[in-house]
Design a protein around this motif. Structure first.
Motif, mmCIF file in Angstrom:
data_model
loop_
_atom_site.group_PDB
_atom_site.id
_atom_site.type_symbol
_atom_site.label_atom_id
_atom_site.label_comp_id
_atom_site.label_asym_id
_atom_site.label_seq_id
_atom_site.Cartn_x
_atom_site.Cartn_y
_atom_site.Cartn_z
ATOM 1 N N MET A 45 29.008 42.661 21.341
ATOM 2 C CA MET A 45 29.500 42.258 22.646
ATOM 3 C C MET A 45 31.059 42.727 22.648
ATOM 4 S SD MET A 45 30.542 38.580 24.693
ATOM 5 C CE MET A 45 31.968 38.332 23.749
ATOM 6 N N VAL A 46 31.388 43.425 23.925
ATOM 7 C CA VAL A 46 32.836 44.028 23.748
ATOM 8 C C VAL A 46 33.280 43.390 24.894
ATOM 9 C CG1 VAL A 46 34.326 46.027 23.963
ATOM 10 C CG2 VAL A 46 32.203 46.034 22.875
ATOM 11 N N LEU A 47 34.803 42.663 24.786
ATOM 12 C CA LEU A 47 35.339 41.904 26.098
ATOM 13 C C LEU A 47 36.307 42.974 26.677
ATOM 14 C CD1 LEU A 47 35.946 38.350 24.764
ATOM 15 C CD2 LEU A 47 34.265 39.070 26.528
ATOM 16 N N VAL A 48 36.254 43.263 27.859
ATOM 17 C CA VAL A 48 37.099 44.059 28.552
ATOM 18 C C VAL A 48 37.925 43.430 29.676
ATOM 19 C CG1 VAL A 48 37.196 46.482 29.689
ATOM 20 C CG2 VAL A 48 35.527 46.004 28.053
ATOM 21 N N LEU A 49 39.236 43.605 29.425
ATOM 22 C CA LEU A 49 40.089 42.727 30.484
ATOM 23 C C LEU A 49 40.593 43.744 31.614
ATOM 24 C CD1 LEU A 49 41.605 40.449 31.696
ATOM 25 C CD2 LEU A 49 43.461 41.211 30.160
ATOM 26 N N CYS A 50 40.021 43.636 32.809
ATOM 27 C CA CYS A 50 40.511 44.549 33.872
ATOM 28 C C CYS A 50 41.546 43.592 34.910
ATOM 29 C CB CYS A 50 39.078 44.673 34.988
ATOM 30 S SG CYS A 50 38.139 45.409 33.889
ATOM 31 N N ILE A 51 42.696 44.190 34.809
ATOM 32 C CA ILE A 51 43.959 43.489 35.470
ATOM 33 C C ILE A 51 44.849 44.470 35.977
ATOM 34 C CG2 ILE A 51 45.347 43.486 33.445
ATOM 35 C CD1 ILE A 51 46.021 40.762 33.922
ATOM 36 N N GLY A 52 45.645 44.111 36.938
ATOM 37 C CA GLY A 52 46.443 44.955 37.722
ATOM 38 C C GLY A 52 47.385 44.466 38.902
ATOM 39 N N ASP A 53 48.265 45.284 39.392
ATOM 40 C CA ASP A 53 49.031 44.983 40.540
ATOM 41 C C ASP A 53 49.603 43.443 40.432
ATOM 42 O OD1 ASP A 53 48.549 47.030 42.735
ATOM 43 O OD2 ASP A 53 46.348 46.351 42.424
ATOM 44 N N LEU A 73 52.959 35.500 36.258
ATOM 45 C CA LEU A 73 51.322 35.418 36.079
ATOM 46 C C LEU A 73 51.190 33.864 36.049
ATOM 47 C CD1 LEU A 73 48.814 37.153 35.380
ATOM 48 C CD2 LEU A 73 49.087 36.266 33.083
ATOM 49 N N PRO A 74 49.930 33.409 36.700
ATOM 50 C CA PRO A 74 50.072 31.923 36.908
ATOM 51 C C PRO A 74 49.894 31.284 35.398
ATOM 52 C CG PRO A 74 48.854 33.404 38.550
ATOM 53 C CD PRO A 74 49.357 34.118 37.915
ATOM 54 N N ALA A 75 50.437 30.106 35.329
ATOM 55 C CA ALA A 75 50.164 29.580 33.981
ATOM 56 C C ALA A 75 48.852 29.230 33.444
ATOM 57 C CB ALA A 75 50.890 28.188 34.130
ATOM 58 N N LYS A 76 47.947 28.802 34.531
ATOM 59 C CA LYS A 76 46.437 28.810 33.984
ATOM 60 C C LYS A 76 46.048 29.972 33.693
ATOM 61 C CE LYS A 76 45.583 24.754 36.948
ATOM 62 N NZ LYS A 76 44.889 24.015 37.962
ATOM 63 N N PHE A 77 46.276 31.171 34.089
ATOM 64 C CA PHE A 77 45.755 32.477 33.697
ATOM 65 C C PHE A 77 46.353 32.817 32.178
ATOM 66 C CE2 PHE A 77 44.497 34.911 37.790
ATOM 67 C CZ PHE A 77 43.741 33.743 38.171
ATOM 68 N N ARG A 78 47.469 32.482 32.170
ATOM 69 C CA ARG A 78 48.301 32.753 30.880
ATOM 70 C C ARG A 78 47.499 31.903 29.607
ATOM 71 N NH1 ARG A 78 52.841 35.520 29.800
ATOM 72 N NH2 ARG A 78 53.876 36.269 31.759
ATOM 73 N N LYS A 79 47.086 30.872 30.113
ATOM 74 C CA LYS A 79 46.273 29.651 29.069
ATOM 75 C C LYS A 79 45.034 30.416 28.623
ATOM 76 C CE LYS A 79 45.007 24.909 28.162
ATOM 77 N NZ LYS A 79 45.223 23.642 28.846
ATOM 78 N N LEU A 80 44.333 30.963 29.609
ATOM 79 C CA LEU A 80 42.988 31.562 29.517
ATOM 80 C C LEU A 80 42.994 32.882 28.695
ATOM 81 C CD1 LEU A 80 41.427 31.306 33.153
ATOM 82 C CD2 LEU A 80 40.618 30.150 31.120
ATOM 83 N N LEU A 81 43.961 33.737 29.082
ATOM 84 C CA LEU A 81 44.097 35.157 28.340
ATOM 85 C C LEU A 81 44.843 34.981 26.877
ATOM 86 C CD1 LEU A 81 45.457 37.173 31.395
ATOM 87 C CD2 LEU A 81 42.952 36.893 30.346
ATOM 88 N N VAL A 82 43.832 34.501 25.886
ATOM 89 C CA VAL A 82 44.381 34.322 24.473
ATOM 90 C C VAL A 82 44.360 35.686 23.842
ATOM 91 C CG1 VAL A 82 43.583 33.368 22.370
ATOM 92 C CG2 VAL A 82 43.030 32.115 24.482
ATOM 93 N N PRO A 83 45.588 36.025 23.185
ATOM 94 C CA PRO A 83 45.779 37.006 22.298
ATOM 95 C C PRO A 83 44.673 37.373 21.336
ATOM 96 C CG PRO A 83 47.822 36.034 22.740
ATOM 97 C CD PRO A 83 46.709 35.064 23.357
ATOM 98 N N GLY A 84 44.230 38.535 21.228
ATOM 99 C CA GLY A 84 43.427 38.950 20.176
ATOM 100 C C GLY A 84 42.000 38.962 20.192
ATOM 101 N N LYS A 85 41.534 38.425 21.340
ATOM 102 C CA LYS A 85 40.185 38.208 21.717
ATOM 103 C C LYS A 85 39.491 39.383 22.560
ATOM 104 C CE LYS A 85 39.540 33.216 21.459
ATOM 105 N NZ LYS A 85 39.016 32.018 21.787
ATOM 106 N N ILE A 86 40.217 40.026 23.148
ATOM 107 C CA ILE A 86 40.083 41.264 23.937
ATOM 108 C C ILE A 86 40.048 42.511 23.471
ATOM 109 C CG2 ILE A 86 40.729 42.239 26.418
ATOM 110 C CD1 ILE A 86 41.878 39.593 26.979
ATOM 111 N N GLN A 87 39.125 43.283 23.444
ATOM 112 C CA GLN A 87 38.861 44.399 22.657
ATOM 113 C C GLN A 87 39.541 45.689 23.348
ATOM 114 O OE1 GLN A 87 35.866 42.446 22.523
ATOM 115 N NE2 GLN A 87 36.953 41.751 20.721
ATOM 116 N N HIS A 88 39.247 45.435 24.908
ATOM 117 C CA HIS A 88 39.889 46.724 25.488
ATOM 118 C C HIS A 88 40.640 46.094 26.817
ATOM 119 C CE1 HIS A 88 37.971 50.400 24.121
ATOM 120 N NE2 HIS A 88 37.047 49.322 23.805
ATOM 121 N N VAL A 89 41.698 46.601 27.281
ATOM 122 C CA VAL A 89 42.438 46.115 28.415
ATOM 123 C C VAL A 89 42.571 47.463 29.543
ATOM 124 C CG1 VAL A 89 44.446 45.466 29.691
ATOM 125 C CG2 VAL A 89 43.958 44.313 27.472
ATOM 126 N N LEU A 90 42.058 47.470 30.596
ATOM 127 C CA LEU A 90 41.922 48.277 31.657
ATOM 128 C C LEU A 90 42.898 47.756 32.874
ATOM 129 C CD1 LEU A 90 38.110 49.118 31.894
ATOM 130 C CD2 LEU A 90 39.833 50.117 30.295
#
Length: 220
Positions: free
Chosen positions: A26-34, A44-61
């Protein structure tokens, strides 16, 4: 012809919607912007910051309009390989502060291979009419990609056109736009496993994180 992808929506508490743990294939890809911080919104909403844990995502688009280097550095901090797997395109307002700095500029488009999928990224202000499905599909064909990730409207959308998937992760901060003055903050986390792709849509609605699931596979 094109169809809007059906989504399964579930309302969960923040502790229940953390990204799935990586499996071998499995490859985790974060799609984010604007993000548009600080000109249109504060953070960024605090609940989103809590979800987006550093090191678990292989690609950021990223679809662009980060506006500041601090936002760019934050996305780099989330990626397991920030030196090569953080893919950002130039947004309409990124030239205001010279993001990413040091004389560098983001490209207009990017194409990334993840699993068996070719994924294109474009901000979207270049595509007229803005957010138009047929125009986005034409861009996907021109780039020769299976999945096109675009932004600019600040509102999440997904469409399947032929054998291609068009995704707009919306604005992760809920920044206002020409289409919606008060959009729900949202981002997309894709789980790519070979020729199978599952896109989890995270949307903040009235203080709750709602998660939708979109399944897409590449035809042989």
């Amino acid at each position: 012809s094109h169809t809007r992808r059906r989504r399964r929506r579930v309302v969960l508490c923040v502790s229940c919607v953390e990204p799935p743990p990586p499996r071998d294939a499995m490859v985790l890809v974060l799609c984010i912007g604007d993000l548009h911080v600080p000109h249109r919104t504060t953070d960024l909403p605090a609940k989103f910051r809590k979800l987006l844990v550093p090191g678990k995502i292989q690609h950021v688009l990223c679809t662009g309009d980060l506006v500041t280097k601090e936002s760019y550095d934050y996305l780099r901090s989330l990626c397991a390989n920030p030196g090569g797997n953080v893919h950002v395109v130039h947004g309409q307002y990124d030239n205001l502060t010279g993001v990413p700095g040091n004389g560098e500029t983001f490209p207009e488009t990017r194409t990334v291979q993840v699993g068996e999928f070719s994924i294109g990224v474009v901000h979207g202000h270049q595509i007229v009419p803005w957010g138009d499905v047929n125009a986005l599909a034409a861009c996907a064909r021109k780039l020769g990609v299976d999945v096109l990730v675009s932004g600019h409207t600040c509102v999440f959308s997904s469409h399947k056109v032929g054998d291609r998937l068009l995704l707009n992760p919306g604005s992760a901060t809920g920044a206002p736009s020409f289409e919606n003055e008060n959009p729900n903050p949202s981002f997309v986390l894709m789980d790519v496993n070979g020729a199978a792709l599952v896109a989890y849509v995270y949307e903040l609605v009235d203080g709750d994180v709602k998660v939708d699931k979109i399944e897409f596979s590449k035809r042989c």
